[in-house]
Write an enzyme that holds these catalytic residues in place. Structure first.
Site, PDB file in Angstrom:
ATOM      1  N   GLU A  21       0.825  -1.210   0.000  1.00 40.64           N
ATOM      2  CA  GLU A  21       0.000   0.000   0.000  1.00 40.64           C
ATOM      3  C   GLU A  21       0.861   1.263   0.000  1.00 40.64           C
ATOM      4  O   GLU A  21       0.460   2.303  -0.510  1.00 40.64           O
ATOM      5  CB  GLU A  21      -0.943  -0.011   1.215  1.00 40.64           C
ATOM      6  CG  GLU A  21      -2.390   0.170   0.798  1.00 40.64           C
ATOM      7  CD  GLU A  21      -3.378   0.005   1.928  1.00 40.64           C
ATOM      8  OE1 GLU A  21      -4.284  -0.831   1.768  1.00 40.64           O
ATOM      9  OE2 GLU A  21      -3.275   0.686   2.964  1.00 40.64           O
TER      10      GLU A  21
ATOM     11  N   HIS B 281       8.233 -26.866   0.773  1.00 42.49           N
ATOM     12  CA  HIS B 281       7.552 -27.948   0.065  1.00 42.49           C
ATOM     13  C   HIS B 281       6.413 -27.414  -0.792  1.00 42.49           C
ATOM     14  O   HIS B 281       5.493 -28.145  -1.141  1.00 42.49           O
ATOM     15  CB  HIS B 281       7.047 -28.981   1.082  1.00 42.49           C
ATOM     16  CG  HIS B 281       8.175 -29.536   1.900  1.00 42.49           C
ATOM     17  ND1 HIS B 281       8.882 -30.660   1.531  1.00 42.49           N
ATOM     18  CD2 HIS B 281       8.773 -29.060   3.034  1.00 42.49           C
ATOM     19  CE1 HIS B 281       9.840 -30.877   2.420  1.00 42.49           C
ATOM     20  NE2 HIS B 281       9.799 -29.923   3.335  1.00 42.49           N
TER      21      HIS B 281
ATOM     22  N   LYS C 253     -13.810   1.544  -3.063  1.00 41.23           N
ATOM     23  CA  LYS C 253     -14.698   1.829  -1.931  1.00 41.23           C
ATOM     24  C   LYS C 253     -15.909   2.645  -2.402  1.00 41.23           C
ATOM     25  O   LYS C 253     -17.044   2.392  -2.017  1.00 41.23           O
ATOM     26  CB  LYS C 253     -13.958   2.662  -0.867  1.00 41.23           C
ATOM     27  CG  LYS C 253     -13.032   1.906   0.042  1.00 41.23           C
ATOM     28  CD  LYS C 253     -12.575   2.846   1.157  1.00 41.23           C
ATOM     29  CE  LYS C 253     -11.600   2.191   2.107  1.00 41.23           C
ATOM     30  NZ  LYS C 253     -11.140   3.073   3.173  1.00 41.23           N
TER      31      LYS C 253
END
Ligand code: PA5
Length: 463
Positions: free
Chosen positions: A308, A338, A452
């Site tokens: 951000e 792994h 938003k």
């Protein structure tokens, strides 16, 4: 002469030797010339940051010095602790949630929420609600009985739809189950301060209506830089974490991170290496891989901080398109050996690795001398899991080096409140310096806003 008392705290150490050309070659590692070249620039930017800090443009540097805020947090935590809550539920997202999650994972017993009250020292279990998945939220409400639960709603803007929606559900439930008068005993607010210059927070009228205890997030502290404000420190105090050790860790790291010299300042050193690796060596991804379960969520916290802060379309003046930012990736040793290490060693050589190491784990576990019928297990018999972990870590470090993959090691002598605070503080200063090097504003997040606004409109809101 009186001997100087030895500090009980041990500092972390940053080792960049495996990111140098001498270790991985000049195509993938930094040369002495490249360090030499960037040194004066870092010194100049240090002067800028120091002045801006002094002018109080950024508040995160000095949060740990705010004794009034720390005392306030401790007093309120003491008051609510006496009420014997079984659960602490944090309502918040992004910077309002990731800091306390990182601290809880690093400093709590790994199965803390599953353990009894005694094992938790009488402290509450922690639930951080940083999403709006209805299944998770409804289940939390079922698991956490309202009469035994303290909620801490955290939102700097006080307008984040996800957090406010959570709050509305919780207030309604508290009113219905316990009565409106009881809300103040179950809800604490953390938001921006009141004042003419401060933006209005929707949490202010809520705090007034129910007479709630309310903490301030300083205006010059952004969400992702707020872990040492009441955002992280109130829940930390409720959980019984050692706030004084965190303050000491921040203070010691602040001292190191206030040095102008690139080589003596771990935050600047890391910022310079990350930046140069990105722009000069094509390391467009930054992998943080702790070798300790406790540090798993520090990598998550860092992911938000790095993404951000540095993922920016425009330069600092807001005029030139720059499209900056490494993509931060979180991994976990040994688990991801792994899963990811195949790619890390043989896939595109476009990553810089930060390996977080813990020298002394708080527990040791011997591998017993059993299974005599299975041949070839002598290397494990009577060894410890600690030794195996250290060997696996060394194996990854050396294997990455063999593939010319650059690594920065961050070595914690032990995992505790002091060292974790040092890690977080160092990464914050590093991000501030990286913002300067990329010449972008590390403290805003315009790219988050558009989504938003669209979501709010779709819900029938005005903007
Ligand atoms: O770092 C940030 O500023 C963001 O991640 C915010 O923390 C996040 O968007 C939540 O915002 P608020 O605290 O205003 O609810």
């Amino acid at each position: 002469m009186q001997k100087k008392a030895k500090s009980v705290y041990e500092d972390l150490r940053v080792d960049i030797s495996r990111a140098k050309s001498a270790a991985v070659g000049a195509a993938d590692g930094l040369t002495p010339g490249e360090f030499h070249e960037i040194e004066p620039r870092v010194a100049r930017l240090h002067a800028t940051l120091t002045k801006e800090r002094k002018d109080k443009k950024y508040g995160f540097y000095d949060l740990y010095k705010d004794k009034v805020a720390f005392d306030g947090v401790k007093d309120v935590a003491c008051h609510f602790s006496e009420m014997g809550f079984k659960n602490l539920v944090v309502l918040g997202i992004g910077g309002s949630a990731l800091g306390i999650t990182a601290l809880h994972t690093a400093l709590g017993d790994p199965y803390r929420n599953l353990r009894g009250r005694k094992a938790r020292d009488g402290r509450p279990r922690l639930f951080v609600m940083d999403n709006i998945d209805p299944v998770t939220f409804k289940t939390m409400m079922h698991v956490c009985k309202p009469e035994k639960t303290l909620y801490n709603v955290i939102s700097k803007s006080g307008g984040t739809a996800e957090t406010i929606a959570q709050l509305m559900i919780v207030v309604d439930m508290l009113e219905k189950k316990l009565g409106a008068g009881a809300v103040k005993d179950h809800l604490v607010v953390t938001t921006s301060p009141r004042g003419e210059k401060a933006p209005k927070s929707l949490l202010h009228p809520v705090a007034d209506a129910y007479d709630l205890v309310s903490f301030d997030i300083p205006l010059n502290v952004g969400g992702r830089f707020s872990v040492f404000s009441p955002v992280g420190m109130f829940p930390a105090a409720m959980l019984g974490m050692d706030l004084d050790a965190m303050v000491a860790g921040c203070a010691a790291m602040d001292k190191q991170c206030s040095r102008a010299s690139l080589t003596d300042n771990p935050a600047y050193l890391r910022a310079a290496v990350q930046y140069l690796m990105d722009v000069r060596k094509g390391k467009v991804m930054s992998v943080m891989m702790p070798y300790a379960d406790g540090l798993r969520d520090v990598a998550d916290w860092y992911r938000q901080l790095w993404a951000e802060s540095l993922g920016k379309k425009f330069d600092l003046e807001g005029k030139k398109e720059v499209f900056t930012g490494q993509t931060p990736i979180k991994a976990l040793g040994v688990t991801d050996q792994h899963s990811q290490v195949q790619l890390y060693r043989e896939g595109p050589n476009n990553k810089l690795f930060t390996i977080l190491e813990v020298k002394r784990f708080s527990a040791s576990l011997r591998i017993p001398d059993v299974l005599p019928q299975v041949k070839g297990l002598d290397y494990l018999r009577n060894a410890t899991m600690n030794k195996l972990m250290a060997a696996e870590l060394r194996g990854t470090l050396d294997a990455l080096k063999m593939s010319h993959r650059p690594v920065i090691r961050v070595i914690l002598p032990a995992l505790n409140a002091y060292t974790v605070a040092q890690v977080l503080y160092m990464l914050e200063v590093e991000t501030a310096m990286a913002g300067c090097l990329y010449h972008v504003d590390a403290f805003n997040q315009p790219g988050v806003e558009e989504g938003k606004i669209i979501a709010r409109k779709l819900m029938g809101g005005d903007r």
